[in-house]
Scaffold this motif. Structure first.
Motif, PDB file in Angstrom:
ATOM      1  N   ARG A 160      27.292  47.174  19.206  1.00 42.15           N
ATOM      2  CA  ARG A 160      28.191  46.409  18.766  1.00 42.15           C
ATOM      3  C   ARG A 160      29.432  46.617  19.663  1.00 42.15           C
ATOM      4  NH1 ARG A 160      27.985  46.259  12.173  1.00 42.15           N
ATOM      5  NH2 ARG A 160      25.798  45.151  11.962  1.00 42.15           N
ATOM      6  N   LEU A 161      29.727  47.647  19.937  1.00 39.89           N
ATOM      7  CA  LEU A 161      30.767  48.044  20.779  1.00 39.89           C
ATOM      8  C   LEU A 161      30.824  47.728  22.253  1.00 39.89           C
ATOM      9  CD1 LEU A 161      32.138  50.909  18.967  1.00 39.89           C
ATOM     10  CD2 LEU A 161      33.028  48.979  18.646  1.00 39.89           C
ATOM     11  N   GLU A 162      29.691  47.591  22.713  1.00 42.34           N
ATOM     12  CA  GLU A 162      29.317  47.395  24.236  1.00 42.34           C
ATOM     13  C   GLU A 162      29.906  45.808  24.427  1.00 42.34           C
ATOM     14  OE1 GLU A 162      25.382  47.678  24.923  1.00 42.34           O
ATOM     15  OE2 GLU A 162      25.050  49.910  24.618  1.00 42.34           O
ATOM     16  N   THR A 163      30.294  45.975  25.655  1.00 40.84           N
ATOM     17  CA  THR A 163      30.843  44.476  26.360  1.00 40.84           C
ATOM     18  C   THR A 163      29.792  43.810  26.724  1.00 40.84           C
ATOM     19  OG1 THR A 163      32.932  45.672  26.931  1.00 40.84           O
ATOM     20  CG2 THR A 163      32.290  43.619  28.117  1.00 40.84           C
ATOM     21  N   PRO A 164      29.336  42.634  26.385  1.00 36.37           N
ATOM     22  CA  PRO A 164      28.451  41.724  26.478  1.00 36.37           C
ATOM     23  C   PRO A 164      28.262  41.848  28.312  1.00 36.37           C
ATOM     24  CG  PRO A 164      29.789  40.809  24.817  1.00 36.37           C
ATOM     25  CD  PRO A 164      30.487  41.949  25.247  1.00 36.37           C
ATOM     26  N   LYS A 165      27.064  41.784  28.822  1.00 35.82           N
ATOM     27  CA  LYS A 165      26.975  42.041  30.197  1.00 35.82           C
ATOM     28  C   LYS A 165      27.688  40.934  30.955  1.00 35.82           C
ATOM     29  CE  LYS A 165      23.409  42.872  33.707  1.00 35.82           C
ATOM     30  NZ  LYS A 165      23.873  41.892  34.476  1.00 35.82           N
ATOM     31  N   GLY A 166      27.475  39.463  30.385  1.00 38.61           N
ATOM     32  CA  GLY A 166      28.152  38.579  31.408  1.00 38.61           C
ATOM     33  C   GLY A 166      29.586  38.790  31.289  1.00 38.61           C
ATOM     34  N   ASP A 167      30.221  39.083  30.041  1.00 41.70           N
ATOM     35  CA  ASP A 167      31.768  39.351  30.063  1.00 41.70           C
ATOM     36  C   ASP A 167      32.024  40.434  31.090  1.00 41.70           C
ATOM     37  OD1 ASP A 167      31.831  37.305  28.263  1.00 41.70           O
ATOM     38  OD2 ASP A 167      32.148  38.825  26.490  1.00 41.70           O
ATOM     39  N   ALA A 168      31.213  41.621  31.116  1.00 38.47           N
ATOM     40  CA  ALA A 168      31.494  42.664  32.124  1.00 38.47           C
ATOM     41  C   ALA A 168      31.389  42.296  33.332  1.00 38.47           C
ATOM     42  CB  ALA A 168      30.468  43.847  31.676  1.00 38.47           C
ATOM     43  N   ASP A 169      30.429  41.440  33.809  1.00 36.49           N
ATOM     44  CA  ASP A 169      30.136  40.963  35.138  1.00 36.49           C
ATOM     45  C   ASP A 169      31.528  40.038  35.486  1.00 36.49           C
ATOM     46  OD1 ASP A 169      27.860  42.114  35.326  1.00 36.49           O
ATOM     47  OD2 ASP A 169      26.513  40.666  34.755  1.00 36.49           O
ATOM     48  N   THR A 170      31.889  39.146  34.633  1.00 36.67           N
ATOM     49  CA  THR A 170      32.977  38.349  35.128  1.00 36.67           C
ATOM     50  C   THR A 170      34.237  39.328  35.126  1.00 36.67           C
ATOM     51  OG1 THR A 170      32.187  36.579  33.787  1.00 36.67           O
ATOM     52  CG2 THR A 170      34.494  36.632  34.088  1.00 36.67           C
ATOM     53  N   LEU A 171      34.462  40.064  34.491  1.00 36.44           N
ATOM     54  CA  LEU A 171      35.727  40.952  34.525  1.00 36.44           C
ATOM     55  C   LEU A 171      35.603  41.641  35.822  1.00 36.44           C
ATOM     56  CD1 LEU A 171      38.091  41.718  33.143  1.00 36.44           C
ATOM     57  CD2 LEU A 171      37.170  43.705  31.970  1.00 36.44           C
ATOM     58  N   ALA A 172      34.294  42.487  36.011  1.00 30.88           N
ATOM     59  CA  ALA A 172      34.440  43.131  37.386  1.00 30.88           C
ATOM     60  C   ALA A 172      34.644  42.012  38.705  1.00 30.88           C
ATOM     61  CB  ALA A 172      33.226  43.690  37.507  1.00 30.88           C
ATOM     62  N   LYS A 173      34.187  40.989  38.593  1.00 28.38           N
ATOM     63  CA  LYS A 173      34.108  40.027  39.793  1.00 28.38           C
ATOM     64  C   LYS A 173      35.856  39.671  39.762  1.00 28.38           C
ATOM     65  CE  LYS A 173      32.688  35.406  41.340  1.00 28.38           C
ATOM     66  NZ  LYS A 173      34.021  35.067  41.924  1.00 28.38           N
ATOM     67  N   GLN A 174      36.718  39.635  38.866  1.00 34.01           N
ATOM     68  CA  GLN A 174      38.052  39.294  38.747  1.00 34.01           C
ATOM     69  C   GLN A 174      38.722  40.397  39.411  1.00 34.01           C
ATOM     70  OE1 GLN A 174      39.284  38.795  34.532  1.00 34.01           O
ATOM     71  NE2 GLN A 174      38.910  36.500  34.675  1.00 34.01           N
ATOM     72  N   VAL A 175      38.228  41.661  39.210  1.00 36.70           N
ATOM     73  CA  VAL A 175      38.736  42.985  39.703  1.00 36.70           C
ATOM     74  C   VAL A 175      38.521  42.997  41.474  1.00 36.70           C
ATOM     75  CG1 VAL A 175      38.750  45.472  39.711  1.00 36.70           C
ATOM     76  CG2 VAL A 175      38.660  44.461  37.744  1.00 36.70           C
ATOM     77  N   TRP A 176      37.342  42.612  41.629  1.00 32.60           N
ATOM     78  CA  TRP A 176      37.052  42.746  43.141  1.00 32.60           C
ATOM     79  C   TRP A 176      37.725  41.570  43.969  1.00 32.60           C
ATOM     80  CZ3 TRP A 176      35.467  46.858  45.124  1.00 32.60           C
ATOM     81  CH2 TRP A 176      34.576  47.737  44.640  1.00 32.60           C
ATOM     82  N   ASP A 177      37.630  40.441  43.442  1.00 29.93           N
ATOM     83  CA  ASP A 177      38.343  39.273  44.028  1.00 29.93           C
ATOM     84  C   ASP A 177      39.805  39.432  43.981  1.00 29.93           C
ATOM     85  OD1 ASP A 177      35.759  38.052  44.211  1.00 29.93           O
ATOM     86  OD2 ASP A 177      36.132  36.582  42.561  1.00 29.93           O
ATOM     87  N   SER A 178      40.527  39.513  42.807  1.00 31.76           N
ATOM     88  CA  SER A 178      41.866  39.595  43.147  1.00 31.76           C
ATOM     89  C   SER A 178      42.328  40.658  43.652  1.00 31.76           C
ATOM     90  CB  SER A 178      42.394  39.312  41.496  1.00 31.76           C
ATOM     91  OG  SER A 178      41.926  40.646  40.925  1.00 31.76           O
ATOM     92  N   ASP A 199      37.483  48.176  33.878  1.00 31.21           N
ATOM     93  CA  ASP A 199      37.925  47.128  34.809  1.00 31.21           C
ATOM     94  C   ASP A 199      39.328  46.381  34.218  1.00 31.21           C
ATOM     95  OD1 ASP A 199      36.103  47.260  37.022  1.00 31.21           O
ATOM     96  OD2 ASP A 199      34.639  46.091  35.582  1.00 31.21           O
ATOM     97  N   GLY A 200      39.467  46.383  32.904  1.00 32.84           N
ATOM     98  CA  GLY A 200      40.605  45.884  32.329  1.00 32.84           C
ATOM     99  C   GLY A 200      41.890  46.727  32.857  1.00 32.84           C
ATOM    100  N   ASP A 201      41.816  47.850  32.881  1.00 29.93           N
ATOM    101  CA  ASP A 201      42.666  48.974  33.344  1.00 29.93           C
ATOM    102  C   ASP A 201      42.960  48.635  34.814  1.00 29.93           C
ATOM    103  OD1 ASP A 201      43.250  49.809  30.772  1.00 29.93           O
ATOM    104  OD2 ASP A 201      41.969  51.665  31.026  1.00 29.93           O
ATOM    105  N   VAL A 202      42.128  48.301  35.738  1.00 28.58           N
ATOM    106  CA  VAL A 202      42.164  48.121  36.971  1.00 28.58           C
ATOM    107  C   VAL A 202      43.017  46.826  37.128  1.00 28.58           C
ATOM    108  CG1 VAL A 202      41.015  47.760  39.362  1.00 28.58           C
ATOM    109  CG2 VAL A 202      40.078  49.579  37.500  1.00 28.58           C
ATOM    110  N   LEU A 203      42.654  45.647  36.502  1.00 26.74           N
ATOM    111  CA  LEU A 203      43.385  44.813  36.626  1.00 26.74           C
ATOM    112  C   LEU A 203      44.966  44.834  36.184  1.00 26.74           C
ATOM    113  CD1 LEU A 203      40.741  41.960  35.149  1.00 26.74           C
ATOM    114  CD2 LEU A 203      41.640  42.132  37.345  1.00 26.74           C
ATOM    115  N   LYS A 204      45.217  45.578  35.092  1.00 26.69           N
ATOM    116  CA  LYS A 204      46.511  45.864  34.675  1.00 26.69           C
ATOM    117  C   LYS A 204      47.365  46.561  35.956  1.00 26.69           C
ATOM    118  CE  LYS A 204      45.862  46.868  29.754  1.00 26.69           C
ATOM    119  NZ  LYS A 204      45.919  47.887  29.043  1.00 26.69           N
ATOM    120  N   ILE A 205      46.658  47.455  36.592  1.00 29.64           N
ATOM    121  CA  ILE A 205      47.009  48.199  37.823  1.00 29.64           C
ATOM    122  C   ILE A 205      47.762  47.172  38.819  1.00 29.64           C
ATOM    123  CG2 ILE A 205      46.892  49.706  39.629  1.00 29.64           C
ATOM    124  CD1 ILE A 205      45.115  51.385  37.774  1.00 29.64           C
TER     125      ILE A 205
END
Length: 229
Positions: free
Chosen positions: A141-159, A187-193
């Motif tokens: 239940r605590l795992e991030t859904p794969k689709g959400d994780a992929d989207t977040l990772a894409k945001q990190v790499w793109d931005s 990836d959420g912490d990397v986006l904060k940075i």
């Protein structure tokens, strides 16, 4: 992460307001406006960084910036940051609207919780408590859904790559830096940075982040958030 990923655009006002501008000035003006909306307020007049966003030399950037100031489209505030009155007004209205929505949401959440609590209290009086889920189920239940994780990772790499390239790094170097930042943190912490460095106009984010980590290793992200506040 963007402070304001969306803003209203009044097309008639934009078209009439940009009539006195050249094509080159329009592009620079819209870039500066987008950065103001994205950062949630005035932006640091970092010539190298802004020239990178516009893909021009710093000399050309200064020329276009000064022309926009002379035509009353942007100006330097008391802190020397670039800003625009219309954008600031829209940002204030957006924050007020967001605050109202948050307050209404909180009220609705409290009411729903109270309504759910009553039947639960009745059930607990006549029924045995259920066993807590196993560790295996809880971890699922605590795992991030794969689709959400992929989207977040894409945001990190793109931005992240786009920002580091604007700061003068080659794409290969930028990707290496992002990969290093992702090690040991989400990836959420990397986006904060990335968001912190962009909002504060850091022209050498690699050296900046390494310096902060060296001086504030225990609470690196907390330190960045306090600096941003």
């Amino acid at each position: 992460m963007s402070a304001n990923p969306f803003h209203k655009r009044y097309h008639s006002d934009a078209l009439s307001g940009m009539m006195p501008l050249t094509l080159e000035e329009r592009g620079a003006y819209q870039t500066i406006l987008d950065l103001i909306y994205d950062r949630g307020g005035p932006i640091v007049d970092n010539q190298r960084l802004l020239a990178g966003y516009m893909n021009v030399s710093t000399r050309k950037y200064r020329s276009v910036r000064d022309s926009l100031i002379a035509k009353g489209k942007i100006y330097h505030d008391e802190n020397g940051n670039l800003t625009n009155d219309r954008a600031l007004k829209e940002l204030v209205q957006s924050k007020l609207k967001g605050r109202k929505h948050a307050e209404h949401g909180a009220k609705g959440g409290r009411k729903s919780a109270e309504q759910r609590k009553k039947p639960n209290e009745n059930n607990e009086a006549g029924e045995a408590r259920l066993k807590p889920p196993s560790n295996h189920i809880r971890s699922q239940r605590l795992e991030t859904p794969k689709g959400d994780a992929d989207t977040l990772a894409k945001q990190v790499w793109d931005s992240g790559v786009s920002y580091l390239k604007a700061c003068g790094l080659q794409e290969r170097q930028a990707r290496s830096v992002i990969g290093k930042w992702r090690k040991g943190r989400g990836d959420g912490d990397v986006l904060k940075i990335i968001s912190h460095c962009q909002a504060n106009g850091i022209s050498d984010p690699v050296a900046y982040v390494e310096g902060v980590k060296k001086n504030e290793p225990a609470d690196f992200l907390d330190y960045l958030e306090k600096r941003a506040g």
